[in-house]
Design a protein around this motif. Structure first.
Motif, short mmCIF file in Angstrom:
data_model
loop_
_atom_site.label_atom_id
_atom_site.label_comp_id
_atom_site.label_asym_id
_atom_site.label_seq_id
_atom_site.Cartn_x
_atom_site.Cartn_y
_atom_site.Cartn_z
N TRP A 1 31.98 -8.81 31.63
CA TRP A 1 33.08 -8.01 32.19
C TRP A 1 32.57 -6.61 32.49
N ASN A 2 32.97 -6.04 33.63
CA ASN A 2 32.53 -4.70 33.97
C ASN A 2 33.23 -3.70 33.05
N ASN A 3 32.45 -3.06 32.22
CA ASN A 3 33.00 -2.11 31.26
C ASN A 3 32.89 -0.67 31.73
N TRP A 4 32.50 -0.50 32.99
CA TRP A 4 32.49 0.80 33.66
C TRP A 4 31.77 1.86 32.81
N SER A 5 32.45 2.94 32.46
CA SER A 5 31.74 4.06 31.83
C SER A 5 31.38 3.84 30.37
N ILE A 6 31.72 2.71 29.80
CA ILE A 6 31.14 2.37 28.49
C ILE A 6 29.62 2.42 28.60
N ALA A 7 29.10 2.14 29.78
CA ALA A 7 27.65 2.20 29.99
C ALA A 7 27.08 3.57 29.63
N LYS A 8 27.86 4.64 29.82
CA LYS A 8 27.36 5.97 29.48
C LYS A 8 27.00 6.05 27.99
N SER A 9 27.89 5.54 27.14
CA SER A 9 27.62 5.58 25.70
C SER A 9 26.42 4.70 25.35
N VAL A 10 26.30 3.57 26.03
CA VAL A 10 25.14 2.70 25.77
C VAL A 10 23.86 3.40 26.20
N THR A 11 23.91 4.11 27.33
CA THR A 11 22.74 4.89 27.76
C THR A 11 22.39 5.94 26.72
N SER A 12 23.41 6.54 26.11
CA SER A 12 23.16 7.50 25.03
C SER A 12 22.43 6.83 23.87
N LEU B 1 22.96 9.56 15.64
CA LEU B 1 24.38 9.22 15.75
C LEU B 1 25.27 10.37 15.26
N ARG B 2 24.80 11.11 14.26
CA ARG B 2 25.56 12.27 13.81
C ARG B 2 25.67 13.28 14.95
N MET B 3 24.57 13.55 15.63
CA MET B 3 24.60 14.49 16.76
C MET B 3 25.46 13.93 17.90
N ALA B 4 25.33 12.63 18.15
CA ALA B 4 26.04 12.02 19.27
C ALA B 4 27.54 12.04 19.08
N THR B 5 27.99 12.07 17.83
CA THR B 5 29.43 12.03 17.54
C THR B 5 29.94 13.36 16.97
N THR B 6 29.21 14.42 17.22
CA THR B 6 29.63 15.77 16.85
C THR B 6 30.13 16.48 18.10
N PRO B 7 31.26 17.19 18.03
CA PRO B 7 31.76 17.90 19.22
C PRO B 7 30.69 18.82 19.81
N SER B 8 30.57 18.77 21.12
CA SER B 8 29.59 19.63 21.79
C SER B 8 30.22 20.99 22.09
N ARG C 1 30.66 22.86 24.65
CA ARG C 1 31.49 23.08 25.84
C ARG C 1 32.66 22.12 25.95
N ASN C 2 32.73 21.14 25.05
CA ASN C 2 33.88 20.25 25.03
C ASN C 2 33.99 19.64 23.63
N PRO C 3 34.94 20.10 22.82
CA PRO C 3 35.07 19.58 21.46
C PRO C 3 35.51 18.12 21.41
N CYS C 4 35.92 17.58 22.56
CA CYS C 4 36.37 16.18 22.61
C CYS C 4 35.24 15.25 23.03
N TYR C 5 34.02 15.76 23.12
CA TYR C 5 32.92 14.97 23.67
C TYR C 5 31.64 15.28 22.93
N GLY C 6 30.85 14.25 22.66
CA GLY C 6 29.55 14.43 22.02
C GLY C 6 28.44 14.12 23.00
N PHE C 7 27.54 13.21 22.62
CA PHE C 7 26.48 12.74 23.52
C PHE C 7 26.99 11.49 24.24
N LEU C 8 27.84 11.68 25.25
CA LEU C 8 28.40 10.59 26.04
C LEU C 8 29.31 9.68 25.23
#
Length: 453
Positions: free
Chosen positions: A99-110, A280-287, A289-296
């Protein structure tokens, strides 16, 4: 199609019968004295548990599943303590379909970038010019850092529909050159702006750093150890052979769930370290410029629309509300796929802007099923006011024209027929049989998906 009152799913029948036979205290199901913990498996069958074995009330859990199924969720999987405890009524039909999961690919790329980081092959604060071929891109573009690509602060001009539409039919000549030709809208690192080409650049940089094709590296280091076979999925490439890092990963829900369980396990799988806890800690820590987003990855944080979700949640997100939700402090993973399903009191624009109604309402129901820990009631969903839509966030003519080698965003020497001296493959030349943008179906052995047996 609305589905109410279904009884065909054997798991739910067992749950309801078990609930009817149990003697319950007034407050609901009694939590087991020794809650069950399942071992993750690289096999095709997930370890299962009855809801009561992992601190869940069966009736409340069934209510949450029924709600999600009524909101266009074609596949629903709920895990507690690594155990599969509930499924949607159509899971047998949909769980093995790519199934096309669209931008889920961004997190997988991360995650794949994290593998290269863990091996010391990729530096987060390295300029991407360290990895690109000499002469490819100008000095300003080569100075963008890996971290800026991961946090969507590259500064590149963004128009998500114009960037993504050409990938639907794989018209793009070379997404790396296209990214390096994109004008800057902001100084790199200064502003968060969701950008597709930036993640394509990240995938290309990871490929160079890893020293092997991006998808081969992902298969060897990430998918393979989880039991996800190369024939399960299809990840589209542009006409030069570059993987679309931002989207077009067609993968079965039964494989997406393994990625969710890997995240719940902090990057470990069956005793083997796949991705480091540090990354994973860095990837799931607010960045910054956007506290709602980490590393994709999208995150819950004060001030975010997602703040009304369970504490500590983070998730992968794709168009149409494809999601892998991970709630570490509740030992919970929820995976669903489908076609939108959120509702708004503010009309069509509200439906597209305010996408937290569906997950909020679902997790409010699901939280009521958790009986072994106290989970605060999320309360009724409060819809935020509409924001004035900015068409330029979605469409930009210069980005569309650049594909044809025209305009200020075009990379020199890159046209619809040739790019960087390479004669290009025809559009959609590498689409496998049975795949039609959204899903792959059919009996051809080359069609991606999890095969019976």
């Amino acid at each position: 199609m609305t589905r109410r009152g279904w009884v065909g799913d054997s798991l739910i029948v067992v749950v309801v019968l078990a609930a009817a036979l149990m003697v319950l205290p007034a407050g609901g199901a009694a939590a087991p004295s020794q809650p069950r913990l399942c071992d993750v498996s690289s096999g095709r069958q997930f370890p299962r548990a009855e809801p009561g074995e992992v601190g869940l009330d069966p009736a409340a859990l069934a209510d949450a599943v029924a709600f999600a199924a009524d909101r266009n969720r074609v596949n629903i999987q709920i895990f507690r303590r690594n155990c599969l405890v509930a499924e949607g009524p159509r899971n047998q039909e949909t769980g093995n379909l790519a199934w096309n999961n669209w931008s889920i690919a961004k997190s997988v790329t991360s995650l794949v970038a994290g593998l290269a980081y863990d091996e010391g092959r990729l530096g987060l604060d390295d300029p991407i010019g360290k990895y690109l071929a000499p002469g490819l891109g100008d000095a300003a573009h080569r100075a963008i850092t890996v971290r800026q690509l991961l946090t969507e602060t590259s500064g590149l001009l963004s128009a998500t529909v114009s960037e993504g539409a050409s990938g639907v039919v794989q018209l793009d000549p070379d997404v790396v050159a296209q990214g390096l030709g994109m004008p800057f809208a902001y100084p790199p690192g200064s502003v968060f702006e969701y950008n597709q080409r930036a993640v394509d650049l990240l995938a290309a940089v990871v490929e160079i750093a890893a020293g092997e094709p991006f998808q081969d590296y992902a298969q060897r280091k990430l998918f393979g150890p989880l039991g996800i076979e190369r024939s399960d999925y299809y990840w589209a490439r542009d006409r030069s052979g570059h993987t679309y890092g931002f989207s077009f990963l067609l993968m079965p829900a039964n494989d997406l769930s393994k990625l969710g369980l890997l995240l719940l396990g902090g990057g470990s799988w069956a005793g083997e370290r796949i991705v480091s806890a540090e990354y994973l800690r860095m990837a799931t820590t607010p960045s910054p410029r956007n506290p709602c987003y980490g590393f994709l990855f999208w995150l819950q944080a004060p001030g975010c629309e997602s703040a009304s979700l369970p504490a500590g949640i983070f998730w992968m997100s794709g168009l149409g509300m494809q999601n892998v939700f991970v709630v570490p402090n509740l030992d919970l993973v929820v995976v669903w796929t489908g076609a939108f399903g959120n509702r708004s009191g503010l009309g069509p624009i509200g439906t597209s802007q305010n996408t937290s109604e569906l997950p909020h309402s679902f997790f409010r129901l699901l939280s009521r099923a958790i009986v072994d820990v106290v989970v605060p009631d999320l309360g009724p969903y409060v819809e935020p006011p509409l924001q004035d839509p900015d068409v330029s966030d979605y469409a930009d003519a210069s980005i569309s024209l650049a594909i044809f080698g025209i305009g200020p965003a075009a990379y020199p020497g890159c046209t619809l027929f040739e790019c960087l001296g390479l004669r290009l493959a025809p559009p959609a030349a590498n689409w496998p049989p049975g795949c039609a943008i959204v899903v792959c179906t059919g009996t051809d052995p080359r069609t991606p998906g999890i095969k019976p047996g």
